[in-house]
Write an enzyme that holds these catalytic residues in place. Structure first.
Site, PDB file in Angstrom:
ATOM      1  N   GLU A   1      -2.823   6.031   3.873  1.00 44.19           N
ATOM      2  CA  GLU A   1      -2.731   4.149   3.981  1.00 44.19           C
ATOM      3  C   GLU A   1      -2.179   4.242   5.176  1.00 44.19           C
ATOM      4  O   GLU A   1      -2.229   2.930   6.032  1.00 44.19           O
ATOM      5  CB  GLU A   1      -3.204   3.549   3.395  1.00 44.19           C
ATOM      6  CG  GLU A   1      -4.288   4.393   1.556  1.00 44.19           C
ATOM      7  CD  GLU A   1      -4.050   3.844   0.875  1.00 44.19           C
ATOM      8  OE1 GLU A   1      -3.390   2.663   0.872  1.00 44.19           O
ATOM      9  OE2 GLU A   1      -4.539   4.172  -0.248  1.00 44.19           O
TER      10      GLU A   1
ATOM     11  N   ASN B   1      -0.521   7.233  -0.154  1.00 47.68           N
ATOM     12  CA  ASN B   1      -0.298   5.997   0.384  1.00 47.68           C
ATOM     13  C   ASN B   1       0.549   6.124   1.907  1.00 47.68           C
ATOM     14  O   ASN B   1       0.090   5.575   2.762  1.00 47.68           O
ATOM     15  CB  ASN B   1       1.258   5.477  -0.099  1.00 47.68           C
ATOM     16  CG  ASN B   1       0.265   5.677  -1.103  1.00 47.68           C
ATOM     17  OD1 ASN B   1      -0.936   5.866  -1.785  1.00 47.68           O
ATOM     18  ND2 ASN B   1       1.239   4.538  -2.527  1.00 47.68           N
TER      19      ASN B   1
ATOM     20  N   ASP C   1      19.980  23.982 -37.101  1.00 44.30           N
ATOM     21  CA  ASP C   1      19.491  23.486 -38.316  1.00 44.30           C
ATOM     22  C   ASP C   1      20.613  22.921 -38.680  1.00 44.30           C
ATOM     23  O   ASP C   1      20.440  21.115 -39.666  1.00 44.30           O
ATOM     24  CB  ASP C   1      18.697  24.378 -39.165  1.00 44.30           C
ATOM     25  CG  ASP C   1      19.626  25.560 -39.411  1.00 44.30           C
ATOM     26  OD1 ASP C   1      20.247  25.590 -38.584  1.00 44.30           O
ATOM     27  OD2 ASP C   1      18.194  26.177 -40.398  1.00 44.30           O
TER      28      ASP C   1
ATOM     29  N   ASP D   1      20.787  29.642 -32.273  1.00 43.26           N
ATOM     30  CA  ASP D   1      21.466  29.581 -34.108  1.00 43.26           C
ATOM     31  C   ASP D   1      21.083  31.052 -34.665  1.00 43.26           C
ATOM     32  O   ASP D   1      19.211  30.831 -34.357  1.00 43.26           O
ATOM     33  CB  ASP D   1      21.797  28.114 -34.908  1.00 43.26           C
ATOM     34  CG  ASP D   1      22.152  28.858 -36.521  1.00 43.26           C
ATOM     35  OD1 ASP D   1      23.338  29.337 -36.366  1.00 43.26           O
ATOM     36  OD2 ASP D   1      22.019  28.262 -37.471  1.00 43.26           O
TER      37      ASP D   1
ATOM     38  N   THR E   1      -8.091   5.112  -5.851  1.00 40.00           N
ATOM     39  CA  THR E   1      -7.355   6.160  -5.935  1.00 40.00           C
ATOM     40  C   THR E   1      -5.931   7.010  -6.305  1.00 40.00           C
ATOM     41  O   THR E   1      -5.653   7.512  -7.168  1.00 40.00           O
ATOM     42  CB  THR E   1      -6.799   6.571  -4.341  1.00 40.00           C
ATOM     43  OG1 THR E   1      -6.261   5.753  -3.587  1.00 40.00           O
ATOM     44  CG2 THR E   1      -8.660   6.643  -3.380  1.00 40.00           C
TER      45      THR E   1
ATOM     46  N   ALA F   1       0.714  -1.433  -0.158  1.00 41.80           N
ATOM     47  CA  ALA F   1      -0.261   0.064   0.200  1.00 41.80           C
ATOM     48  C   ALA F   1       0.928   1.456  -0.493  1.00 41.80           C
ATOM     49  O   ALA F   1       0.286   2.816  -0.649  1.00 41.80           O
ATOM     50  CB  ALA F   1      -1.046   0.043   0.964  1.00 41.80           C
TER      51      ALA F   1
ATOM     52  N   ASP G   1      25.505  23.045 -36.204  1.00 47.58           N
ATOM     53  CA  ASP G   1      25.038  23.468 -34.610  1.00 47.58           C
ATOM     54  C   ASP G   1      24.692  21.316 -33.900  1.00 47.58           C
ATOM     55  O   ASP G   1      25.057  21.153 -32.658  1.00 47.58           O
ATOM     56  CB  ASP G   1      23.600  23.276 -34.688  1.00 47.58           C
ATOM     57  CG  ASP G   1      23.828  24.613 -35.473  1.00 47.58           C
ATOM     58  OD1 ASP G   1      24.113  25.646 -35.274  1.00 47.58           O
ATOM     59  OD2 ASP G   1      22.956  25.383 -36.285  1.00 47.58           O
TER      60      ASP G   1
ATOM     61  N   GLU H   1       1.940   2.906  -6.657  1.00 48.03           N
ATOM     62  CA  GLU H   1       2.343   1.431  -8.195  1.00 48.03           C
ATOM     63  C   GLU H   1       1.867   2.373  -9.795  1.00 48.03           C
ATOM     64  O   GLU H   1       2.195   2.026 -10.686  1.00 48.03           O
ATOM     65  CB  GLU H   1       1.583   0.535  -7.677  1.00 48.03           C
ATOM     66  CG  GLU H   1       0.374   0.564  -7.448  1.00 48.03           C
ATOM     67  CD  GLU H   1      -0.144   0.533  -6.817  1.00 48.03           C
ATOM     68  OE1 GLU H   1      -1.253  -0.381  -5.974  1.00 48.03           O
ATOM     69  OE2 GLU H   1       0.384   0.645  -5.294  1.00 48.03           O
TER      70      GLU H   1
END
Length: 879
Positions: free
Chosen positions: A677, A674, A608, A306, A705, A260, A612, A264
């Site tokens: 929990e 969590n 480009d 550039d 949840t 728990a 570069d 996950e």
């Protein structure tokens, strides 16, 4: 030249290999899939699934396994799609070449070229391999992909014929450059990785790929979660055993609580958020090469860009016109048809000015370029030939002067442009009258002139008039405009360079900044992102373009020579003072990117040209142009702008900031839930209460949840002001700005409210099943309410925009409906061991759920938006 035979070509191909650039080996699909299982959090989940299966918790094991597989499939699909798109992009480069084989001219795939092949080139061709020119006619080539300069360079045939003696730069055409004017036959001297472009691509092999900031932080989070899971498992089991509970039962409970504690849903939610951001960016013409590169854009603190083709149009445009007496401005950029001639901000009637007509006629007649209607865009011209000459034709077209309207003039002779004479002259005949038109450097043309036009009349070109014209030309040059002058002579005596000409005027042109780039730069400045221009152009030209583009501190420029004189420490000390680096080489660009990174900046590099590529690869985030960019640069980049628009970059930055903010939101949500929990179970044992929740009920909480609500939270739209905040530091903790305290306190509140609900319902009903059901309702609904709090780090449940994300509302309603079914539907009651709650008990459970956000609203501090905005102002002021 007859060229090679097919047999000779085949032998050379076996020796030298194909004419392709060295590219990184493409990963096998299986390797891409296996790579998805190397994340620390995923490995924890796999271990948890194995333990669950071993102890008989098959439902938990299957659920976790499904989440792990879903995460892997999403990551695999995204990376595989990107790989296929990159393969398609490589086809954008010139794939064929005209070559002489067996004495015949034929067109073959460029990859089949070998050294000593004879290739034939004409205007508009992309050079497929490095080749020495054997013969040529009026040959000019644009080398911006290698040098960064957009002005075409004159080329000449190698004087040594077919030998390699004393080959100069003007004698060679390099792979990737384009022929803008003239024709040529050339002998291939290098192919593939042995070309200049190939050698630059080899520089990329020494640059290792580094993890993105998000990958580092999620890796750290995974390690922390692993330690917490082990501690929780041990503490819960030990506490129960000390109370006298059966050892096996407590070990199972400890493992259940540890599972728990594992978020996950985190890997899947992160992957989904990034993948959906990638899809949104692709719809806006930005292709992401690496999934985690999205969020790196969001924390970019400096963008090294550039100039040619990135900030600018890579299209020369006439902006100033000077006649003998007056000065004019021309509007419109690039190949756009729209635009007009104006004076002092007011449109000028072309027909009312007697000096513009002969000037524009000269620009059209003394010209080899051609204009055509662009079938794909009715508002722009399609050009063929030299871009400088095309700019002159477009300027004339804005004055309604085109070649179609001057068909009565026929060219009878020409003196071509040469670097020594720096001018070009054509002799045209209209009926029985021959006229000479010349264009060239301002000083050359003025020396050949004795008169000038003034309101349609020839007047003497006095010393004062010459000085005034030169002064106006100098002002244009100071604004980085390239100046060309024009002159005419009626009835020339011979087909030689005319003298005693009449000066018609001059035009100033520039490769202008893109309008979208200006807006994008302004947006970046507001976002606290520093813009730095790196270019191979002149310092004065680069500074002028940077000013026009709106780059702060554009007047602070450094040349490549000045850069060479600095040590690395000296460069790091002064690098913040300059916004423009001119006359820089690929090695300079690489050094500058490394200098920014050494100072802790998150550096993005856009470009480009092949020049570069090394810096693009070295940067934290490399951005290449997909339309006009080179294949080498696209392979090196993390993000490819398919439309070559700089404003697409800003949208990518916005998307990156939004993704990172959303990841913080659902990490806050998942961890707080969590923690709630885990504390519920752990504190219940310490308090001596019966088991507060059963393993299957904890599983139901996780399903409700950790799934849909968390994913929907990752789809939150950008918050207002997200592009007015400063970029986060490279060293900033993922839990910075009080996020960890929010998570911990919220988890404590969730646990306390759940335990309060459990004891209250137990006292009201006297039923342990009802108490557990009440605790289940409180735990789930307090988390579903918390998901709305997580929509903003500055607000509370009572101030957030509830309806800005329809998917989140749908996810919460779906989770609430499934929870209700688990409590009210008899078959599910048996699975989850729940019972229907009496109305008072249900009201108590829901009341405890609502108590949590009310308490949080009055106890947790809120960070206001004004401080980040002020921080942007301070950062911008220091640029």
């Amino acid at each position: 030249m007859n060229g090679l035979t097919e047999q000779q070509a085949a032998e050379r191909r076996r020796t030298y290999g194909e004419n392709i650039l060295g590219e990184k080996e493409r990963a096998h699909p299986l390797r891409i899939l296996l790579r998805q299982f190397t994340d620390v959090t995923v490995l924890i989940l796999i271990a948890a699934a194995g333990i669950s299966w071993a102890v008989g918790e098959y439902a938990d094991a299957v659920t976790i396994a499904v989440i792990v597989v879903l995460n892997a499939v999403l990551g695999f699909v995204q990376e595989f799609r990107t790989e296929q798109t990159l393969l398609a992009l490589r086809n954008m480069t010139a794939p064929t070449a005209a070559v002489r084989r067996d004495g015949k001219l034929r067109r073959i795939p460029a990859s089949e070229l070998v050294p000593d092949d004879c290739i034939v080139l004409e205007a508009g061709d992309c050079v497929p391999a490095d080749a020495v020119i054997v013969q040529c006619a009026e040959l000019f080539a644009e080398e911006s992909v290698l040098t960064g300069e957009s002005v075409p360079v004159e080329k000449q045939a190698h004087s040594g014929g077919s030998t390699d003696n004393a080959i100069g730069q003007k004698d060679v055409l390099y792979q990737g450059i384009s022929v803008t004017r003239g024709t040529a036959e050339a002998r291939v001297i290098a192919t593939g990785k042995h070309t200049q472009m190939g050698q630059i691509s080899q520089m990329l092999s020494g640059i290792a790929e580094s993890e993105t900031p998000l990958q580092k932080r999620l890796g750290e989070l995974g390690k922390v979660v692993a330690v917490i899971c082990l501690l929780v498992c041990g503490m819960v089991a030990a506490a129960g055993i000390l109370r006298g509970e059966p050892v096996f039962d407590m070990l199972m409970t400890g493992i259940t609580v540890a599972i728990a504690a594992i978020p996950e849903g985190l890997p899947a939610t992160v992957t989904i958020a990034l993948a959906l951001a990638v899809r949104r960016m692709l719809s806006r013409q930005a292709l992401v090469n690496r999934l985690h590169a999205v969020e790196t854009l969001g924390c970019a603190s400096v963008i090294c860009t550039d100039k040619t083709g990135t900030i600018t149009e890579n299209k020369m445009t006439v902006q100033k016109v000077i006649t003998g007496e007056e000065q004019f401005d021309l509007t419109g950029n690039g190949w756009q048809k729209r635009g007009q001639i104006a004076q002092n901000g007011r449109a000028v009637s072309f027909h009312a000015n007697n000096d513009l007509l002969p000037l524009m006629q000269c620009a059209v007649l003394c010209n080899h370029a051609e204009l055509h209607d662009d079938p794909s865009d009715a508002d722009t011209w399609a050009i063929s030939g030299d871009p400088t000459e095309a700019a002159l034709l477009i300027a004339a077209a804005k004055c309604r002067i085109t070649a179609d309207g001057l068909t009565r003039y026929h060219t009878v002779a020409e003196i071509p442009f040469e670097s020594e004479t720096r001018c070009m002259t054509v002799f045209v005949r209209n009926g029985q009258i021959t006229t000479a038109y010349s264009k060239g450097a301002i000083d050359v043309i003025l020396r050949a002139c004795t008169t000038c036009l003034s309101h349609g009349q020839k007047i003497p070109l006095t010393a004062e008039k010459r000085a005034a014209i030169l002064c106006a030309a100098d002002r244009m040059a100071d604004d980085a405009l390239r100046v060309l002058a024009f002159a005419v002579q009626d009835a020339p005596a011979a087909k030689t360079m005319p003298q005693n000409m009449t000066f018609l005027g001059c035009m100033g042109m520039i490769d202008p900044p893109r309008e979208q780039a200006k807006q994008a730069i302004a947006e970046c400045v507001r976002a606290g992102i520093r813009i730095v221009m790196l270019t191979g152009d002149h310092v004065k030209t680069a500074s002028a373009v940077a000013k026009r583009a709106g780059i702060p501190n554009a007047s602070h420029a450094m040349s490549g020579a000045e850069l060479d004189a600095l040590s690395d420490d000296q460069l790091a000390a002064c690098i913040d003072k300059y916004a423009v680096y001119a006359r820089v080489t690929p090695a300079h660009k690489l050094r500058l990117v490394r200098a920014f990174r050494s100072r802790g900046e998150i550096a993005a590099m856009t470009g480009d040209g092949v020049n570069d590529a090394p810096a693009v690869k070295e940067a934290d985030i490399g951005v290449a142009m997909g339309k006009n960019g080179t294949d080498v640069t696209r392979q090196a980049a993390d993000v490819i702008l398919l439309d070559d628009r700089f404003d697409t970059m800003v949208e990518a930055v916005r998307e990156g900031r939004t993704v990172y903010a959303n990841i913080r939101k659902f990490v806050r949500y998942l961890l707080a839930c969590n923690i709630g929990e885990v504390l519920t179970m752990f504190l219940g044992i310490l308090m001596g209460l019966p088991m507060v929740l059963l393993p299957t009920q904890i599983l139901l909480v996780n399903l409700m949840t950790d799934g849909l609500p968390a994913i929907a939270l990752g789809l939150e739209p950008p918050e207002p002001g997200i592009m007015r905040r400063p970029p986060r530091s490279a060293h900033e903790s993922f839990f910075a700005n009080g996020l960890l305290s929010r998570i911990v306190f919220r988890g404590i509140f969730i646990a306390l409210s759940t335990l309060g609900s459990f004891t209250t319902v137990l006292r009201m009903s006297g039923s342990l099943e009802a108490a557990r059901t009440g605790a289940l309702v409180t735990l789930i609904f307090s988390q579903l309410l918390h998901v709305f709090e997580c929509k903003s780090e500055e607000g509370t449940l009572f101030s957030v925009r509830w309806f800005s994300n329809g998917k989140l509302i749908a996810a919460v309603l779906c989770s609430a409906a499934v929870t209700a079914a688990g409590i009210l539907f008899p078959p599910l009651q048996a699975v989850f061991q729940t019972v229907p709650l009496p109305t008072p008990c249900l009201a108590a459970a829901l009341g405890c759920s609502f108590a949590v956000p009310v308490a949080a609203a009055f106890t947790l501090p809120r960070r206001q938006l004004e401080e980040p905005v002020r921080a942007v102002g301070r950062r911008t002021a220091n640029m």
